[in-house]
Design a protein around this motif. Structure first.
Motif, PDB file in Angstrom:
ATOM      1  N   GLY A  32      95.155 -82.882   3.284  1.00 23.73           N
ATOM      2  CA  GLY A  32      95.557 -82.824   1.878  1.00 23.73           C
ATOM      3  C   GLY A  32      94.422 -82.536   0.919  1.00 23.73           C
ATOM      4  O   GLY A  32      94.615 -82.518  -0.300  1.00 23.73           O
ATOM      5  N   ASN A  33      93.224 -82.314   1.458  1.00 27.85           N
ATOM      6  CA  ASN A  33      92.087 -82.029   0.584  1.00 27.85           C
ATOM      7  C   ASN A  33      92.088 -80.577   0.109  1.00 27.85           C
ATOM      8  O   ASN A  33      92.626 -79.699   0.777  1.00 27.85           O
ATOM      9  N   ASP A  34      91.478 -80.342  -1.047  1.00 32.93           N
ATOM     10  CA  ASP A  34      91.168 -78.978  -1.461  1.00 32.93           C
ATOM     11  C   ASP A  34      89.831 -78.606  -0.842  1.00 32.93           C
ATOM     12  O   ASP A  34      88.894 -79.404  -0.846  1.00 32.93           O
ATOM     13  N   VAL A  35      89.744 -77.414  -0.303  1.00 34.10           N
ATOM     14  CA  VAL A  35      88.536 -77.026   0.432  1.00 34.10           C
ATOM     15  C   VAL A  35      87.977 -75.704  -0.103  1.00 34.10           C
ATOM     16  O   VAL A  35      88.703 -74.713  -0.213  1.00 34.10           O
ATOM     17  N   ILE A  36      86.697 -75.725  -0.448  1.00 28.56           N
ATOM     18  CA  ILE A  36      85.970 -74.504  -0.790  1.00 28.56           C
ATOM     19  C   ILE A  36      84.921 -74.291   0.290  1.00 28.56           C
ATOM     20  O   ILE A  36      84.197 -75.225   0.639  1.00 28.56           O
ATOM     21  N   VAL A  37      84.860 -73.088   0.840  1.00 25.91           N
ATOM     22  CA  VAL A  37      83.893 -72.789   1.889  1.00 25.91           C
ATOM     23  C   VAL A  37      82.891 -71.777   1.346  1.00 25.91           C
ATOM     24  O   VAL A  37      83.285 -70.736   0.815  1.00 25.91           O
ATOM     25  N   VAL A  38      81.612 -72.085   1.461  1.00 25.25           N
ATOM     26  CA  VAL A  38      80.564 -71.152   1.040  1.00 25.25           C
ATOM     27  C   VAL A  38      79.880 -70.621   2.298  1.00 25.25           C
ATOM     28  O   VAL A  38      79.500 -71.406   3.167  1.00 25.25           O
ATOM     29  N   LEU A  39      79.746 -69.320   2.407  1.00 23.31           N
ATOM     30  CA  LEU A  39      79.167 -68.735   3.620  1.00 23.31           C
ATOM     31  C   LEU A  39      77.952 -67.867   3.333  1.00 23.31           C
ATOM     32  O   LEU A  39      77.870 -67.205   2.305  1.00 23.31           O
ATOM     33  N   SER A  40      77.032 -67.871   4.303  1.00 25.80           N
ATOM     34  CA  SER A  40      75.920 -66.910   4.300  1.00 25.80           C
ATOM     35  C   SER A  40      76.347 -65.688   5.092  1.00 25.80           C
ATOM     36  O   SER A  40      77.440 -65.650   5.655  1.00 25.80           O
ATOM     37  N   ALA A  41      75.467 -64.699   5.158  1.00 26.23           N
ATOM     38  CA  ALA A  41      75.741 -63.512   5.973  1.00 26.23           C
ATOM     39  C   ALA A  41      75.659 -63.896   7.447  1.00 26.23           C
ATOM     40  O   ALA A  41      74.929 -64.807   7.827  1.00 26.23           O
ATOM     41  N   MET A  42      76.412 -63.202   8.275  1.00 27.07           N
ATOM     42  CA  MET A  42      76.468 -63.489   9.707  1.00 27.07           C
ATOM     43  C   MET A  42      75.117 -63.304  10.379  1.00 27.07           C
ATOM     44  O   MET A  42      74.481 -62.257  10.222  1.00 27.07           O
ATOM     45  N   GLY A  43      74.711 -64.281  11.174  1.00 29.15           N
ATOM     46  CA  GLY A  43      73.529 -64.161  12.031  1.00 29.15           C
ATOM     47  C   GLY A  43      72.339 -63.511  11.349  1.00 29.15           C
ATOM     48  O   GLY A  43      71.871 -63.990  10.321  1.00 29.15           O
ATOM     49  N   ASP A  44      71.875 -62.416  11.918  1.00 28.12           N
ATOM     50  CA  ASP A  44      70.674 -61.758  11.403  1.00 28.12           C
ATOM     51  C   ASP A  44      70.988 -60.616  10.443  1.00 28.12           C
ATOM     52  O   ASP A  44      70.138 -59.756  10.189  1.00 28.12           O
ATOM     53  N   GLY A 134      78.021 -66.946  -0.513  1.00 30.78           N
ATOM     54  CA  GLY A 134      76.821 -67.650  -0.944  1.00 30.78           C
ATOM     55  C   GLY A 134      75.749 -66.668  -1.384  1.00 30.78           C
ATOM     56  O   GLY A 134      75.953 -65.457  -1.320  1.00 30.78           O
ATOM     57  N   PHE A 135      74.631 -67.201  -1.904  1.00 30.98           N
ATOM     58  CA  PHE A 135      73.399 -66.401  -2.029  1.00 30.98           C
ATOM     59  C   PHE A 135      73.435 -65.399  -3.176  1.00 30.98           C
ATOM     60  O   PHE A 135      72.426 -64.795  -3.478  1.00 30.98           O
ATOM     61  N   GLN A 136      74.569 -65.228  -3.854  1.00 31.78           N
ATOM     62  CA  GLN A 136      74.659 -64.148  -4.835  1.00 31.78           C
ATOM     63  C   GLN A 136      75.275 -64.575  -6.154  1.00 31.78           C
ATOM     64  O   GLN A 136      76.081 -65.490  -6.213  1.00 31.78           O
ATOM     65  N   GLY A 137      74.853 -63.917  -7.213  1.00 32.07           N
ATOM     66  CA  GLY A 137      75.458 -64.109  -8.517  1.00 32.07           C
ATOM     67  C   GLY A 137      75.524 -62.771  -9.228  1.00 32.07           C
ATOM     68  O   GLY A 137      75.081 -61.759  -8.694  1.00 32.07           O
ATOM     69  N   ILE A 138      76.119 -62.770 -10.419  1.00 32.44           N
ATOM     70  CA  ILE A 138      76.073 -61.553 -11.234  1.00 32.44           C
ATOM     71  C   ILE A 138      75.296 -61.876 -12.495  1.00 32.44           C
ATOM     72  O   ILE A 138      75.393 -62.965 -13.052  1.00 32.44           O
ATOM     73  N   ASN A 139      74.499 -60.909 -12.939  1.00 34.10           N
ATOM     74  CA  ASN A 139      73.632 -61.158 -14.076  1.00 34.10           C
ATOM     75  C   ASN A 139      74.160 -60.490 -15.348  1.00 34.10           C
ATOM     76  O   ASN A 139      75.233 -59.899 -15.350  1.00 34.10           O
ATOM     77  N   LYS A 140      73.388 -60.597 -16.408  1.00 32.07           N
ATOM     78  CA  LYS A 140      73.886 -60.119 -17.696  1.00 32.07           C
ATOM     79  C   LYS A 140      74.091 -58.614 -17.733  1.00 32.07           C
ATOM     80  O   LYS A 140      74.778 -58.104 -18.614  1.00 32.07           O
ATOM     81  N   TYR A 141      73.502 -57.888 -16.797  1.00 34.92           N
ATOM     82  CA  TYR A 141      73.724 -56.444 -16.734  1.00 34.92           C
ATOM     83  C   TYR A 141      74.965 -56.095 -15.917  1.00 34.92           C
ATOM     84  O   TYR A 141      75.249 -54.936 -15.676  1.00 34.92           O
ATOM     85  N   ASP A 142      75.682 -57.138 -15.466  1.00 33.13           N
ATOM     86  CA  ASP A 142      76.842 -56.940 -14.605  1.00 33.13           C
ATOM     87  C   ASP A 142      76.408 -56.378 -13.245  1.00 33.13           C
ATOM     88  O   ASP A 142      77.127 -55.593 -12.626  1.00 33.13           O
ATOM     89  N   ASP A 143      75.241 -56.794 -12.800  1.00 36.81           N
ATOM     90  CA  ASP A 143      74.726 -56.408 -11.491  1.00 36.81           C
ATOM     91  C   ASP A 143      74.614 -57.648 -10.604  1.00 36.81           C
ATOM     92  O   ASP A 143      74.550 -58.769 -11.096  1.00 36.81           O
ATOM     93  N   SER A 152      72.279 -69.920  -0.387  1.00 36.48           N
ATOM     94  CA  SER A 152      73.672 -70.342  -0.200  1.00 36.48           C
ATOM     95  C   SER A 152      73.838 -71.850  -0.391  1.00 36.48           C
ATOM     96  O   SER A 152      74.895 -72.311  -0.824  1.00 36.48           O
ATOM     97  N   ASP A 153      72.813 -72.625  -0.058  1.00 39.64           N
ATOM     98  CA  ASP A 153      72.853 -74.070  -0.324  1.00 39.64           C
ATOM     99  C   ASP A 153      73.069 -74.290  -1.817  1.00 39.64           C
ATOM    100  O   ASP A 153      73.878 -75.123  -2.236  1.00 39.64           O
ATOM    101  N   THR A 154      72.324 -73.537  -2.612  1.00 38.85           N
ATOM    102  CA  THR A 154      72.420 -73.684  -4.062  1.00 38.85           C
ATOM    103  C   THR A 154      73.801 -73.258  -4.561  1.00 38.85           C
ATOM    104  O   THR A 154      74.366 -73.894  -5.457  1.00 38.85           O
ATOM    105  N   THR A 155      74.350 -72.187  -3.975  1.00 44.40           N
ATOM    106  CA  THR A 155      75.703 -71.762  -4.344  1.00 44.40           C
ATOM    107  C   THR A 155      76.681 -72.913  -4.129  1.00 44.40           C
ATOM    108  O   THR A 155      77.521 -73.204  -4.994  1.00 44.40           O
ATOM    109  N   ALA A 156      76.575 -73.572  -2.978  1.00 42.76           N
ATOM    110  CA  ALA A 156      77.504 -74.661  -2.657  1.00 42.76           C
ATOM    111  C   ALA A 156      77.371 -75.798  -3.660  1.00 42.76           C
ATOM    112  O   ALA A 156      78.370 -76.303  -4.188  1.00 42.76           O
ATOM    113  N   VAL A 157      76.136 -76.177  -3.960  1.00 40.56           N
ATOM    114  CA  VAL A 157      75.934 -77.295  -4.901  1.00 40.56           C
ATOM    115  C   VAL A 157      76.391 -76.891  -6.300  1.00 40.56           C
ATOM    116  O   VAL A 157      77.016 -77.681  -7.016  1.00 40.56           O
ATOM    117  N   ALA A 158      76.114 -75.656  -6.686  1.00 46.89           N
ATOM    118  CA  ALA A 158      76.514 -75.202  -8.021  1.00 46.89           C
ATOM    119  C   ALA A 158      78.031 -75.219  -8.158  1.00 46.89           C
ATOM    120  O   ALA A 158      78.567 -75.647  -9.187  1.00 46.89           O
TER     121      ALA A 158
END
Lengths: 402, 402
Positions: A32-44, A134-143, A152-158
């Motif tokens: 019954g929990n709500d779940v958000i999953v944050v992922l990094s890129a696969m392997g290498d 994870g690992f990504q955001g968009i900036n003020k230039y829309d990039d 990705s750790d930071t993405t999860a905490v944020a």
């Protein structure tokens, strides 16, 4: 309960592991929990993409590197959504554009500014598992901007902070935070609970289990972090504000080989010179760590400090260029050094911790080059070859295995 | 002059080809032109991603497939930007979110609705080469939708239309549109100019050189299309509204093996039954091509029609389910068929073109199963094994090699 779960690249490296992650998340979802999953890129994947970029342009613009790298997480989240659907569990993958994860424009090393919660909340209300890159955001230039290694750790905490999650679980290939790296110190002990400040000092001192910015953010927003293994169901380590009393002087030992010592020799013994040196470095975004100033000959002094290996080339270039202004006679550096740190809130009220650390090193015949301390951390710079011996000696000296 | 240049997956399959594309674009840029580059995913990337998805979930949701596939073009555009920068030419890569390429929500087969031009114009004004991901758009849910195979052609034309480009060049591995596939008809001739309608009929009839939706859109917005080789500097084929007179009855021959014939046997000979059958298929987004109705036994009739191979399974399932309502006694199908078409605006004013085509086939002893015509196209359904023989016979019969 809303739970944010973050899985690193090795946890989603292949089909089997992707399904393993899916099943763990479904367990929580079905309760019954709500779940958000944050992922990094696969392997290498990230390394492979970097290699590809390198083959095209060794000096590729960082903006385009981020455009390239962000595809890695998008592949992970799309595949993970497919895995959930194969279990008939509704799920949806979202990238930084879709969530609108706003970050600073510093490509390759951005920081989150704010995260919109509308889209995620909408999907959670539809009882979907939400999978976020994870690992990504968009900036003020829309990039796209990426957050740097471990981002990705930071993405999860944020996300946990923005959505007021009840828990943020960081899944990794070890089953928690240890008193020292168990690959080096065989009798290292898993820590059940640790306070933010200690975790932050450990992360900054080379313990790779959590990204230090994620701990910083968790502390700031009071997000309860749990570090646990993606392979076992062990309890893991809880990172929070207050922990139950443990009679430990120090919590853990960490080492960081990714450090170099730079020495500016023969600097004029005048007020302001040290300031100018470090100000110049700071303006170029180079973090200086341990600093040692010693008296040189003929009214000059020598200033030594450590920076991370990535910054060595740039730091030397900058100082070389301003050699005259900074009155530097000669620049030397050594890469054969390592930092070993002990961390523990207990040392605040216990004098003699440093002495005990130095004694352990002395008994093992290890020379100390430089020393740096914070309220709850003591760091020594030693020869890199002595790193493992030092960790074991200190770990034993403080009886951390009990 | 504003030029939109589209390069397919094989043109950016490796480092060498990426630089080849970069150099071609820089040529135009250095002449003072504004240049927009549209790219597909590198080489076999799309197929590899589809395989990966298949390994996770053979029935993956189309939304997640599109989320996965769109990473392919993003990799291409980022690497291409890096290649331009290595020549010190300013360039920027943009994905569908950044451009805001709005499309319908039909995952895997979307159509553009409108394209915002602000971001691209801003970058062009800064004298950057703008590199845009082909094949993808964003829909009203703020999700990626892909345009289906060949969709990058449509992206290029849509951008050319939205930005009023002076030219839209489609680069491919052949050096233009031919009177027939030169791999089959050895003496096929390159066509210098062709009108939209003919190109559209050729594209729809199996000529793979241009995506038919891109031709449709080029016609609608009057975008001058040029099809040319990415490997040579040959002139290519110009697709436009009016071409200089050529005394050709027909412009080209095309074949399409990706077709199957379905027959509904013993259908009641009542008004409205055929309508019901085709209406049911249309509602399920299945395109029906050639239709043939023949009188059966005992007041019944047989209705045969062709669909593309991808739609066979679904078409059969739909008809099977509604067999009784549609009064179908039996459903049969054959995959061993192919369509061969001749296209030419000249046939409008020239009777006897069909007769000449049938004569060529008769002389080669090729049986015609079904016939379909438009104002400027005649298509026959024949046994698949006869495809090449038929193309050569028709090509020779009309003297297309002159």
């Amino acid at each position: 309960m809303l739970i944010v779960k973050k899985f690193g690249g090795s946890s989603v490296a292949n089909r089997e592991r992707i399904f393993n992650v899916a099943r763990r998340c479904i367990e929580d979802y079905k309760k019954g929990n709500d779940v958000i999953v944050v992922l990094s890129a696969m392997g290498d994947t990230t390394d492979e993409l970097l290699e590809l970029a390198q083959s095209i342009n060794p000096n590729a613009p960082k903006r385009e590197l981020d455009m390239l790298l962000t595809t890695g997480e998008q592949v992970s989240v799309a595949l993970m959504a497919m895995a959930f659907h194969s279990y008939d569990v509704p799920a949806i993958s979202l990238n930084a554009f879709q969530v609108r994860m706003h970050c600073t424009a510093r490509y390759g090393n951005a920081r989150f500014k704010r995260i919109d919660t509308e889209r995620i909340q909408h999907e959670l209300e539809a009882r979907k598992i939400v999978i976020v890159t994870g690992f990504q955001g968009i900036n003020k230039y829309d990039d796209y901007s990426t957050l740097g290694r471990g981002g990705s750790d930071t993405t999860a905490v944020a996300l946990a902070a923005a959505l007021h999650a009840d828990k943020c679980e960081i899944y990794t290939d070890v089953d928690g935070v240890y008193t020292a790296d168990p690959r080096i110190v065989k009798n290292a002990r898993k820590i059940d609970e640790i306070i933010y400040d200690e975790m932050l000092e450990l992360a900054t001192s080379g313990a790779k289990v959590l990204h230090n910015r994620s701990v910083e953010m968790a502390k700031k927003y009071g997000v309860e972090l749990v570090v646990r293994s993606s392979l076992t169901s062990e309890e893991g380590t809880v990172v929070k504000e207050v922990v139950k009393m443990e009679k430990m002087l120090i919590t853990g030992v960490a080492a960081d080989r990714n450090t170099v010592r730079i020495s500016a020799i023969g600097v004029k013994d005048e007020p302001g010179i040290a300031f100018k040196i470090f100000n110049t470095l700071a303006k170029n975004n180079i973090n200086v760590d341990i600093i040692l100033q010693s008296v040189g000959r003929n009214g000059t002094k020598d200033i030594s400090f450590t920076v991370s290996e990535e910054d060595l080339k740039e730091a030397l270039a900058i100082l070389e260029e301003k050699k005259e202004v900074l009155t530097i006679k000669e620049l030397t550096y050594s890469t054969d050094v390592a930092k070993v740190s002990i961390v523990g809130a207990g040392m605040l009220s216990n004098p003699g911790v440093a002495a005990k650390m130095f004694e352990s090193l002395f008994n093992s015949n290890i020379n100390i080059n430089m020393i740096s301390t914070s309220e709850i951390r003591i760091t020594v710079l030693i020869d890199e070859k002595d790193t493992e011996k030092a960790m074991i000696a200190i770990h034993d000296g403080f009886g951390l295995n009990d």
